[in-house]
Design a protein around this motif. Structure first.
Motif, PDB file in Angstrom:
ATOM      1  N   PRO A 156      98.601  -9.920  75.815  1.00 35.73           N
ATOM      2  CA  PRO A 156      99.264 -11.014  74.798  1.00 35.73           C
ATOM      3  C   PRO A 156     100.464 -10.880  74.445  1.00 35.73           C
ATOM      4  O   PRO A 156     100.838  -9.546  73.954  1.00 35.73           O
ATOM      5  N   PRO A 157     101.228 -11.820  74.084  1.00 37.72           N
ATOM      6  CA  PRO A 157     100.683 -13.405  74.133  1.00 37.72           C
ATOM      7  C   PRO A 157     101.003 -13.677  75.660  1.00 37.72           C
ATOM      8  O   PRO A 157     101.817 -12.995  76.264  1.00 37.72           O
ATOM      9  N   SER A 158     100.526 -14.748  76.063  1.00 36.26           N
ATOM     10  CA  SER A 158     100.538 -15.225  77.343  1.00 36.26           C
ATOM     11  C   SER A 158     100.651 -16.974  77.393  1.00 36.26           C
ATOM     12  O   SER A 158      99.778 -17.348  77.237  1.00 36.26           O
ATOM     13  N   ILE A 159     101.792 -17.250  78.144  1.00 36.07           N
ATOM     14  CA  ILE A 159     102.135 -18.590  78.374  1.00 36.07           C
ATOM     15  C   ILE A 159     101.006 -19.159  79.442  1.00 36.07           C
ATOM     16  O   ILE A 159     100.677 -20.171  79.052  1.00 36.07           O
ATOM     17  N   PRO A 160     100.619 -18.373  80.633  1.00 32.99           N
ATOM     18  CA  PRO A 160      99.534 -18.824  81.300  1.00 32.99           C
ATOM     19  C   PRO A 160      98.274 -19.108  80.742  1.00 32.99           C
ATOM     20  O   PRO A 160      97.539 -20.018  80.927  1.00 32.99           O
ATOM     21  N   MET A 161      97.962 -18.376  79.996  1.00 33.58           N
ATOM     22  CA  MET A 161      96.686 -18.685  78.977  1.00 33.58           C
ATOM     23  C   MET A 161      96.736 -19.394  77.971  1.00 33.58           C
ATOM     24  O   MET A 161      95.774 -20.315  77.852  1.00 33.58           O
ATOM     25  N   VAL A 162      97.885 -19.911  77.420  1.00 32.86           N
ATOM     26  CA  VAL A 162      97.950 -21.209  76.585  1.00 32.86           C
ATOM     27  C   VAL A 162      97.761 -22.268  77.491  1.00 32.86           C
ATOM     28  O   VAL A 162      96.972 -23.300  77.202  1.00 32.86           O
ATOM     29  N   LEU A 163      98.140 -22.199  78.935  1.00 31.98           N
ATOM     30  CA  LEU A 163      98.048 -23.511  79.672  1.00 31.98           C
ATOM     31  C   LEU A 163      96.671 -23.687  80.113  1.00 31.98           C
ATOM     32  O   LEU A 163      96.128 -24.865  80.239  1.00 31.98           O
ATOM     33  N   TYR A 164      96.079 -22.666  80.284  1.00 34.66           N
ATOM     34  CA  TYR A 164      94.527 -22.316  80.603  1.00 34.66           C
ATOM     35  C   TYR A 164      93.749 -22.942  79.357  1.00 34.66           C
ATOM     36  O   TYR A 164      92.794 -23.782  79.585  1.00 34.66           O
ATOM     37  N   ALA A 165      94.267 -22.646  78.467  1.00 34.56           N
ATOM     38  CA  ALA A 165      93.362 -23.219  77.122  1.00 34.56           C
ATOM     39  C   ALA A 165      93.509 -24.614  76.960  1.00 34.56           C
ATOM     40  O   ALA A 165      92.623 -25.339  76.472  1.00 34.56           O
ATOM     41  N   LEU A 166      94.711 -25.156  77.346  1.00 34.35           N
ATOM     42  CA  LEU A 166      95.103 -26.562  77.559  1.00 34.35           C
ATOM     43  C   LEU A 166      94.115 -27.249  78.148  1.00 34.35           C
ATOM     44  O   LEU A 166      93.846 -28.370  77.857  1.00 34.35           O
ATOM     45  N   VAL A 167      93.650 -26.949  79.517  1.00 36.23           N
ATOM     46  CA  VAL A 167      92.824 -27.785  80.331  1.00 36.23           C
ATOM     47  C   VAL A 167      91.408 -27.293  80.247  1.00 36.23           C
ATOM     48  O   VAL A 167      90.385 -27.868  80.803  1.00 36.23           O
ATOM     49  N   SER A 168      91.026 -26.015  79.444  1.00 38.10           N
ATOM     50  CA  SER A 168      89.561 -25.655  79.432  1.00 38.10           C
ATOM     51  C   SER A 168      89.084 -25.816  77.979  1.00 38.10           C
ATOM     52  O   SER A 168      87.647 -25.563  77.860  1.00 38.10           O
ATOM     53  N   ASP A 169      89.891 -25.973  76.843  1.00 38.86           N
ATOM     54  CA  ASP A 169      89.143 -26.062  75.648  1.00 38.86           C
ATOM     55  C   ASP A 169      88.802 -24.448  75.304  1.00 38.86           C
ATOM     56  O   ASP A 169      88.255 -24.374  74.271  1.00 38.86           O
ATOM     57  N   ALA A 170      89.311 -23.487  75.880  1.00 37.34           N
ATOM     58  CA  ALA A 170      88.816 -22.144  75.651  1.00 37.34           C
ATOM     59  C   ALA A 170      89.816 -21.764  74.229  1.00 37.34           C
ATOM     60  O   ALA A 170      90.851 -22.183  74.212  1.00 37.34           O
ATOM     61  N   SER A 171      89.395 -20.659  73.393  1.00 34.14           N
ATOM     62  CA  SER A 171      90.008 -20.125  72.498  1.00 34.14           C
ATOM     63  C   SER A 171      91.172 -19.171  72.906  1.00 34.14           C
ATOM     64  O   SER A 171      90.915 -18.463  73.754  1.00 34.14           O
ATOM     65  N   ILE A 172      92.380 -19.791  72.390  1.00 37.15           N
ATOM     66  CA  ILE A 172      93.613 -18.957  72.936  1.00 37.15           C
ATOM     67  C   ILE A 172      93.544 -17.451  72.390  1.00 37.15           C
ATOM     68  O   ILE A 172      93.609 -16.648  72.935  1.00 37.15           O
ATOM     69  N   GLY A 173      93.136 -17.507  71.052  1.00 33.89           N
ATOM     70  CA  GLY A 173      93.054 -16.208  70.401  1.00 33.89           C
ATOM     71  C   GLY A 173      92.098 -15.246  71.260  1.00 33.89           C
ATOM     72  O   GLY A 173      92.581 -14.019  71.651  1.00 33.89           O
ATOM     73  N   PHE A 174      90.878 -15.628  71.610  1.00 36.50           N
ATOM     74  CA  PHE A 174      90.080 -14.680  72.479  1.00 36.50           C
ATOM     75  C   PHE A 174      90.354 -14.801  73.770  1.00 36.50           C
ATOM     76  O   PHE A 174      90.343 -13.682  74.288  1.00 36.50           O
ATOM     77  N   LEU A 175      91.176 -15.571  74.337  1.00 38.60           N
ATOM     78  CA  LEU A 175      91.707 -15.260  75.729  1.00 38.60           C
ATOM     79  C   LEU A 175      92.876 -14.060  75.751  1.00 38.60           C
ATOM     80  O   LEU A 175      92.827 -13.453  76.536  1.00 38.60           O
ATOM     81  N   PHE A 176      93.650 -14.283  74.507  1.00 42.77           N
ATOM     82  CA  PHE A 176      94.616 -13.256  74.522  1.00 42.77           C
ATOM     83  C   PHE A 176      93.966 -11.823  74.281  1.00 42.77           C
ATOM     84  O   PHE A 176      94.344 -10.951  75.116  1.00 42.77           O
ATOM     85  N   LEU A 177      92.907 -11.811  73.657  1.00 46.58           N
ATOM     86  CA  LEU A 177      92.089 -10.324  73.456  1.00 46.58           C
ATOM     87  C   LEU A 177      91.554 -10.043  74.795  1.00 46.58           C
ATOM     88  O   LEU A 177      91.574  -8.922  75.203  1.00 46.58           O
ATOM     89  N   GLY A 178      91.105 -11.163  75.623  1.00 45.87           N
ATOM     90  CA  GLY A 178      90.546 -10.752  76.837  1.00 45.87           C
ATOM     91  C   GLY A 178      91.548 -10.157  77.645  1.00 45.87           C
ATOM     92  O   GLY A 178      90.978  -9.452  78.705  1.00 45.87           O
ATOM     93  N   GLY A 179      92.740 -10.407  77.942  1.00 45.26           N
ATOM     94  CA  GLY A 179      93.765 -10.061  78.785  1.00 45.26           C
ATOM     95  C   GLY A 179      94.332  -8.448  78.296  1.00 45.26           C
ATOM     96  O   GLY A 179      94.849  -7.874  79.089  1.00 45.26           O
ATOM     97  N   VAL A 180      93.797  -8.061  77.262  1.00 45.88           N
ATOM     98  CA  VAL A 180      94.466  -6.678  76.971  1.00 45.88           C
ATOM     99  C   VAL A 180      94.023  -5.648  77.784  1.00 45.88           C
ATOM    100  O   VAL A 180      94.610  -4.657  78.500  1.00 45.88           O
ATOM    101  N   VAL A 181      92.691  -5.416  77.951  1.00 47.43           N
ATOM    102  CA  VAL A 181      92.002  -4.357  78.955  1.00 47.43           C
ATOM    103  C   VAL A 181      92.663  -4.438  80.280  1.00 47.43           C
ATOM    104  O   VAL A 181      93.052  -3.564  81.008  1.00 47.43           O
ATOM    105  N   PRO A 182      92.314  -5.725  80.923  1.00 51.73           N
ATOM    106  CA  PRO A 182      92.904  -5.908  82.309  1.00 51.73           C
ATOM    107  C   PRO A 182      94.299  -5.683  82.453  1.00 51.73           C
ATOM    108  O   PRO A 182      94.739  -4.959  83.508  1.00 51.73           O
ATOM    109  N   GLY A 183      95.198  -5.986  81.537  1.00 50.92           N
ATOM    110  CA  GLY A 183      96.587  -5.536  81.698  1.00 50.92           C
ATOM    111  C   GLY A 183      96.874  -4.015  81.645  1.00 50.92           C
ATOM    112  O   GLY A 183      97.559  -3.656  82.267  1.00 50.92           O
ATOM    113  N   ILE A 184      96.222  -3.314  80.548  1.00 47.21           N
ATOM    114  CA  ILE A 184      96.268  -1.849  80.656  1.00 47.21           C
ATOM    115  C   ILE A 184      95.895  -1.421  81.974  1.00 47.21           C
ATOM    116  O   ILE A 184      96.440  -0.442  82.238  1.00 47.21           O
TER     117      ILE A 184
END
Length: 433
Positions: A156-184
């Motif tokens: 995080p932050p992530s523009i693609p995750m913002v776009l995914y949240a736009l089409v899925s109504d998923a929480s942007i905040g939790f999407l950002f957190l979900g990307g931390v471990v995979p990114g590392i």
């Protein structure tokens, strides 16, 4: 669906326009209007869908603000200070500059949320540093820059995750957190590849930064390093929404560059605003085209048709995720990631929900998939960007990219089949999924 059905003809029109070099957003707009004309629908629907989608969703505003924050960092001296900090930490090891490239991408990921901003900004500087005096082959420097830039939109932050949240109504905040471990994990995988390659190809060892200088370099870089902290505290402390956090990021970058570092002029500020506006307009056109085309897809009941088809295949969660991964990886070879997120992914969301797949986990898997498409031949937008700045033949860049791509595919497999790697941190901070 017959060969002369309006939907099939619209798909043909979009494909033809894309193949002759028209922007995919414009192609989707024209194809959608073509469909509405053939179907006898009201053309005012195009404007209605555009206005409803673009102006009723506060989330979209985060995109231009994160882009502006990245441009201001590149125009000021924040990126250069971050590079000096990374070099002080890992530059002393064999292949140290290559390790710096990865580390700066991990850190810069917390600033811009854009792989292209990373590659075009700090990545361009890293290529110059790595190839100076022939220390690294230009193709390897370019390949590593492209591969490490992929990390940017996952942490995080992530523009693609913002776009995914736009089409899925998923929480942007939790999407950002979900990307931390995979990114590392992706950063660690790339570092391991570098360590192995550096010994085999005898890459140089950089002169170590004296230990007594590290505190001063760290202090000098601290305001830039604090940006991710400011963003995360604002979002997860409930002080700001992700969109407001994006505005804070842009404002923070401007204030630090102007008042503290005094490294940005009116001319460079204007250039940053202009570049941000152009990039935003390009993404905005793509979003507009996707919104209208998604309306066409909804009219044709495509999501339900695909859900029924996949149900007939008796796919479970694992089978469905494998199918989506393979399909998106193939599409990533020829389509731009934003188009995949806005057009292809919404078709699979109803099926994923019906199978009980967590939307945050699904979103991170999808975003990692689309980011890998940026370095996957033949399209690979990042490959073309780094190829242009390095001057190395594209085939050599592709060859040197393959080990990094394979390592990141292994990470994709892990996060697909072990959802806890994605969901552990969000659940730690209150996610109930």
């Amino acid at each position: 669906m017959t060969l002369t059905s309006p939907f099939l003809l619209a798909i043909v029109a979009i494909t033809v326009l894309a193949l002759i070099g028209q922007p995919i957003g414009l192609a989707m707009l024209v194809g959608s209007i073509f469909y509405l004309v053939l179907a006898g629908a009201d053309l005012g629907t195009v404007a209605e869908q555009f206005l409803n989608g673009m102006y009723s969703n506060f989330v979209i505003l985060a995109v231009p603000l994160f882009i502006l924050a990245a441009e201001l960092m590149n125009s000021g001296s924040l990126t250069e200070r971050l590079l000096r900090f990374c070099n002080a930490l890992v530059g002393r090891f064999r292949g140290g500059l290559a390790q710096v490239n990865v580390l700066q991408s991990v850190i810069f990921a917390g600033m811009s949320g854009s792989a292209i901003a990373d590659a075009a900004g700090s990545g361009k500087m890293m290529q110059h540093m790595m190839t100076k005096d022939g220390r690294y082959p230009p193709s390897f420097a370019a390949a590593l820059t492209a591969a490490s830039a992929v990390i940017g939109p996952i942490i995080p932050p992530s523009i693609p995750m913002v776009l995914y949240a736009l089409v899925s109504d998923a929480s942007i905040g939790f999407l950002f957190l979900g990307g931390v471990v995979p990114g590392i994990m992706m950063g660690a995988a790339q570092s391991a590849i570098i360590a192995t390659t550096a010994r085999r190809r005898k890459f140089p060892v950089e002169p170590p930064v004296p230990l007594r200088q590290i505190p001063r370099i760290t202090w000098d870089s601290l305001p830039a390093l604090m940006m991710p902290v400011v963003l995360m505290v604002g979002i997860y402390g409930g002080v700001t929404t992700p969109t407001e956090a994006a505005a804070v990021a842009a404002c923070y970058a401007l204030v630090i560059s102007v008042l503290l570092y005094r490294s940005i002029s009116l001319r460079s500020l204007y250039a940053s605003l202009l570049t941000s506006a152009r990039t935003t307009a390009s993404i905005g056109m793509l979003i507009a085209g996707a919104l209208v085309f998604n309306y066409v897809v909804t009219i044709e009941n495509i999501p339900d048709s695909i859900r029924v088809l996949l149900t007939d295949w008796n796919l479970n969660q694992i089978g469905f995720l494998i199918f989506v991964n393979v399909l998106l990886l193939v599409l990533g070879c020829v389509l731009e990631g934003t188009a995949i997120l806005l057009v292809i992914v919404p078709v699979f969301i109803p099926t994923a929900q019906a199978l009980g797949i967590d939307m945050v986990h699904f979103g991170v898997v999808v975003v990692v998939n689309t980011m890998l498409g940026l370095i996957t031949p033949p399209y690979g937008m990042l490959l073309f960007i780094v190829g242009k700045t390095s001057g190395a033949p594209l085939r050599h860049i592709v060859r040197d990219t393959m080990p990094f791509l394979i390592a990141m595919l292994a990470v994709l497999v892990l996060i697909t089949f072990v959802p806890d790697l994605v969901l552990w941190l969000p659940r730690l901070l209150g996610y109930q999924g």
